[in-house]
Design an enzyme around this catalytic site. Structure first.
Site, PDB file in Angstrom:
ATOM      1  CB  ALA A  73      -0.937  -0.019   1.207  1.00  0.00           C
ATOM      2  CG  ASP A 113       6.766  -6.615  -1.895  1.00  0.00           C
ATOM      3  OD1 ASP A 113       6.608  -7.786  -1.482  1.00  0.00           O
ATOM      4  OD2 ASP A 113       6.116  -5.650  -1.468  1.00  0.00           O
ATOM      5  NE  ARG A 124      -4.286  -3.163   2.216  1.00  0.00           N
ATOM      6  CZ  ARG A 124      -4.870  -4.353   2.116  1.00  0.00           C
ATOM      7  NH1 ARG A 124      -6.107  -4.417   1.665  1.00  0.00           N
ATOM      8  NH2 ARG A 124      -4.233  -5.460   2.449  1.00  0.00           N
ATOM      9  CE  LYS A 137       1.327  -7.326  -2.349  1.00  0.00           C
ATOM     10  NZ  LYS A 137       1.161  -6.903  -0.945  1.00  0.00           N
ATOM     11  CG  ASP A 192       4.488  -6.178   6.166  1.00  0.00           C
ATOM     12  OD1 ASP A 192       5.688  -6.482   6.345  1.00  0.00           O
ATOM     13  OD2 ASP A 192       3.686  -6.915   5.568  1.00  0.00           O
ATOM     14  CG  ASN A 193       8.696  -7.289   8.902  1.00  0.00           C
ATOM     15  OD1 ASN A 193       9.840  -7.444   9.312  1.00  0.00           O
ATOM     16  ND2 ASN A 193       8.406  -7.327   7.603  1.00  0.00           N
ATOM     17  CB  CYS A 248      -5.457 -15.186  33.991  1.00  0.00           C
ATOM     18  SG  CYS A 248      -5.606 -13.391  34.128  1.00  0.00           S
TER      19      CYS A 248
END
Length: 752
Positions: A73, A113, A124, A137, A192-193, A248
């Protein structure tokens, strides 16, 4: 503004030119200016951008090599902007597109990419169309940009960037040391990371390249600028941790659908990713070791509770089936056993575990303060079973058994028997029949997949009397694993994939989540909402993407203009509020060095090996020796002060020299640094081949290749990577002779 004004400004230029022709007042300077203007954009007339930014800056930005990492994007928006800004479109007068700068074309956009286009991306990622689905991409982006601006030069790659990728990170890919040092001018992150961002940041610092990092999260966006030799790096500061759901709450006290969806996602990862991987990792040990030895090993590694759980899982997951010569019989046995397993799993999760929880905390129990235990966010759970006269519950249980059994079958079936996925599919009728025929099976505990006999071996029972209770129990749970491991094949490990509707992943998580939600009185949700939460999807807003991409390109212009740090801006925005904050990047932190000196993360001490290497005893020519390296580093570190003593020299986690061990060891000091580094890597000892004074003679280090048969693939790749690289970055600690104080020097770069 740059593009809306373009037509008006070009028309104005034409009118001005007509007037000049009419009045015959063109001077030599004006003609040169017109000629320069025509050269600004290769094959294109002067644009509105030229009038706003000026000819010099336009020429500069269009002749730079920019590396865009990611073409999702944000990447699509950045690439579109760069193309509109004519980057890679022009060369200076007398040059052609085949001219090279540092062995590379003058101006271009490089994009990489490794991801492919999915249909969900099209809403997008504006450079892609329906026909592009399935393509890489970066490749599709290149095609789109050439349609948008045929005059640009763009290189596309499908290679990963990172420590485990090509070039400087291994594998001999396109991103070599020469690429990082000479092949690019500025890097624009569209990742993205965090892991990939930190790697790109480390390369920018190591090679003194500018970095502009952009990111979005729904309506939130940020842009960070890293200016070489001036600002802090991306990795200099750490973002606050994301809020997480307490264990928990997930395990016993959910009160929101997001809690049950996360529980379902964790259940998926545990059953179909972690557990088959656990079998694959331990099959050799289970086969070669006795049950008692293996049980002792996992008890020592994991502790009592975890070892008992792992032993039970392995006893269940090591399955034994009939010969695969009769394929149809084998597949059918796997399907039947998987259905039994899924039925028992549903019974355990939604009946037995809830009953156990209510026994531990009855409905009328109170907490330490005397308040009702089941109050506030603690919702009272209820037991679910297939025998309930509730169509909603029955429907979800059937769907849970179908999806769980299918994924279990896919764990065991090799591709040759999968029949393109048809063999693993479980019908509604199959699931209903399994549930109805379950009878008392659920009350007998979980049935082991493919095992038709219990592990009540009298020999084991007799031996257990003399063994501690926990060890005995672990051994009992491992008994079936030992029996079935002899010819066990690798299981298929499944990674959760949210975008493939046909794989059953979201169906399993949705059914598990909704059943747990019904247990706790939480309204169930549809598969779309489950996919969004389980896939950790924050709906992307193309408005935010466009905003941060535009800010990135503005900061790029500042960087190419060479503006000081105070003129740059990091951006933090939230379009939903709206909130906009712009701050100047922080300067790089100064660290105390030797003799009162200071340095930043951008500083380096450079040592060159020189053209002539040292001739070794066997006649081969090696690189610079450790002794000579230490001498050069000491001299460079001293500056105008007293020469320090080198305390340690390390390469990553490997220490190759310590003065308290090797200060007088001529055998070490006279060996090439590169050989010592290779020897440290191949020894597998992070602290040294033998830090406490080993023998570094012919037996250990003279022939690294001779030990190749005993090396792991990671060690072999790391050694090969050393040979590919043109330099090494080493860590050196020195001691001030007068004060005895130790200082870490800036990274020492040894150039081969």
């Amino acid at each position: 503004l740059l593009y809306d004004c373009d037509e008006l400004l070009v028309d104005r230029n034409k009118k001005t030119t007509k007037k000049k022709k009419k009045k015959h007042q063109s001077t030599k300077e004006e003609e040169e200016e017109e000629g320069e203007k025509d050269q600004i954009v290769y094959g294109l007339p002067a644009s509105g951008q030229t009038y706003i930014l000026g000819k010099s800056l336009t020429n500069k930005i269009s002749s730079r090599r920019l590396f865009v990492v990611g073409s999702g994007a944000i990447g699509c928006e950045i690439l579109k902007n760069l193309s509109a800004m004519m980057i890679g479109s022009t060369t200076k007068k007398g040059q052609t597109k085949s001219d090279h700068h540092h062995h590379h074309p003058r101006g271009s956009i490089i994009v990489t990419d490794m991801d492919t286009i999915e249909k969900s991306n099209l809403s997008r990622q504006l450079l892609f169309r329906d026909a592009d689905v399935g393509k890489f991409k970066s490749m599709a982006a290149k095609e789109a940009l050439h349609k948008f601006n045929p005059g640009i030069t763009i290189e596309s790659h499908t290679s990963k960037v990172g420590d485990d990728a090509g070039g400087a990170g291994g594998g001999g890919g396109p991103f070599t040391d020469d690429f990082w040092s000479n092949g690019i001018d500025v890097i624009l992150n569209a990742l993205d990371n965090v892991e990939a961002r930190l790697y790109m940041d480390s390369q920018c610092v190591a090679n003194r390249k500018g970095l502009i990092d952009a990111g979005t999260l729904g309506s939130k966006g940020n842009v960070q600028v890293v200016v070489p030799n001036q600002s802090e790096s991306y990795g200099s500061s750490v973002d606050p941790p994301e809020p997480s759901i307490p264990v928990c709450t997930l395990k016993n006290f959910p009160y929101d659908i997001s809690h049950t969806i996360q529980w379902g996602r964790d259940l998926f990862d545990g059953l179909f990713c972690r557990r088959p991987g656990q079998v694959n990792d331990n099959v050799d040990d289970v086969s070669s070791m006795s049950v008692e030895d293996f049980a002792k090993m996992i008890l020592h590694k994991l502790g009592d509770d975890a070892a008992l759980e792992v032993a039970a899982e392995m006893g269940e997951d090591f399955a034994s089936f009939s010969s695969k010569e009769d394929d149809s019989d084998y597949v059918e046995r796997v399907r039947e056993a998987s259905l039994r397993w899924a039925v028992n799993l549903a019974d355990s999760l939604f009946r037995a575990s809830i009953e156990d929880l209510l026994k531990q905390h009855p409905i009328d129990s109170v907490d330490e303060d005397g308040e009702p235990f089941w109050s506030g966010t603690r919702r009272t759970p209820k037991v679910l079973s297939y025998g309930d006269r509730d169509d909603v519950v029955i429907g979800y249980i059937v769907e849970f058994v179908r999806s769980a059994a299918r994924l279990r079958v896919e764990m065991y079936l090799p591709p040759s028997l999968s029949q393109e996925g048809e063999a693993s599919k479980i019908s509604v009728q199959d699931a209903v029949s399994a549930l109805e025929s379950n009878g008392s099976a659920s009350s007998n505990g979980q049935e082991q997949l493919g095992s038709d006999e219990n592990s009540d071996d009298p020999d084991n029972a007799a031996a257990a009397d003399s063994i501690p209770n926990v060890l005995s129990e672990v051994m009992g749970r491992l008994d079936s694993a030992k029996k079935n491991c002899a010819n066990h094949e690798s299981l298929n490990v499944v990674e959760f994939e949210k975008d493939d509707e046909s794989n059953g992943h979201v169906a399993f998580v949705s059914a598990a989540s909704n059943l747990r939600a019904l247990c706790y009185g939480i309204a169930p949700v549809d598969a779309m909402e489950t996919r969004r939460v389980a896939g950790r999807i924050v709906p992307a807003m193309i408005t935010t993407t466009a905003f941060v991409s535009a800010l990135s390109c503005m900061e790029l212009l500042k960087m190419l203009m060479g503006l000081p740090l105070r003129d740059h801006r990091n951006a933090f925005v939230n379009l939903a509020l709206p909130f906009f904050a712009f701050t100047a990047p922080l300067p790089a932190e100064e660290m105390a060095g030797l003799n009162g000196q200071t340095y930043t993360l951008w500083d380096r001490i450079v040592v060159k090996e020189g053209k002539k290497g040292k001739t070794l005893d066997d006649g081969e020519v090696g690189g610079i020796t450790l002794k000579k390296f230490i001498k050069k580093v000491s001299r460079k570190a001293a500056g105008d002060g007293e020469t320090p003593e080198i305390s340690t020299v390390s390469y990553g986690p490997y220490m190759i020299y310590a003065n308290f061990l090797h200060g007088d060891d001529d055998e070490i000091l006279n060996r090439p640094v590169l050989d010592l580094v290779k020897e440290a890597i191949t020894s597998g000892d992070d602290e040294m081949f033998d830090l406490m004074g080993g023998d570094y003679g012919d037996e250990q280090g003279d022939d690294v290749g001779g030990a190749a048969a005993e090396l792991t693939s990671e060690q072999i790749e790391e050694v090969n990577d050393l040979d590919r690289r043109s330099f090494l970055d080493l860590s050196v600690i020195v001691e001030d002779i007068e004060t005895g104080e130790e200082f870490e020097l800036p990274p020492v770069r040894l150039i081969k």
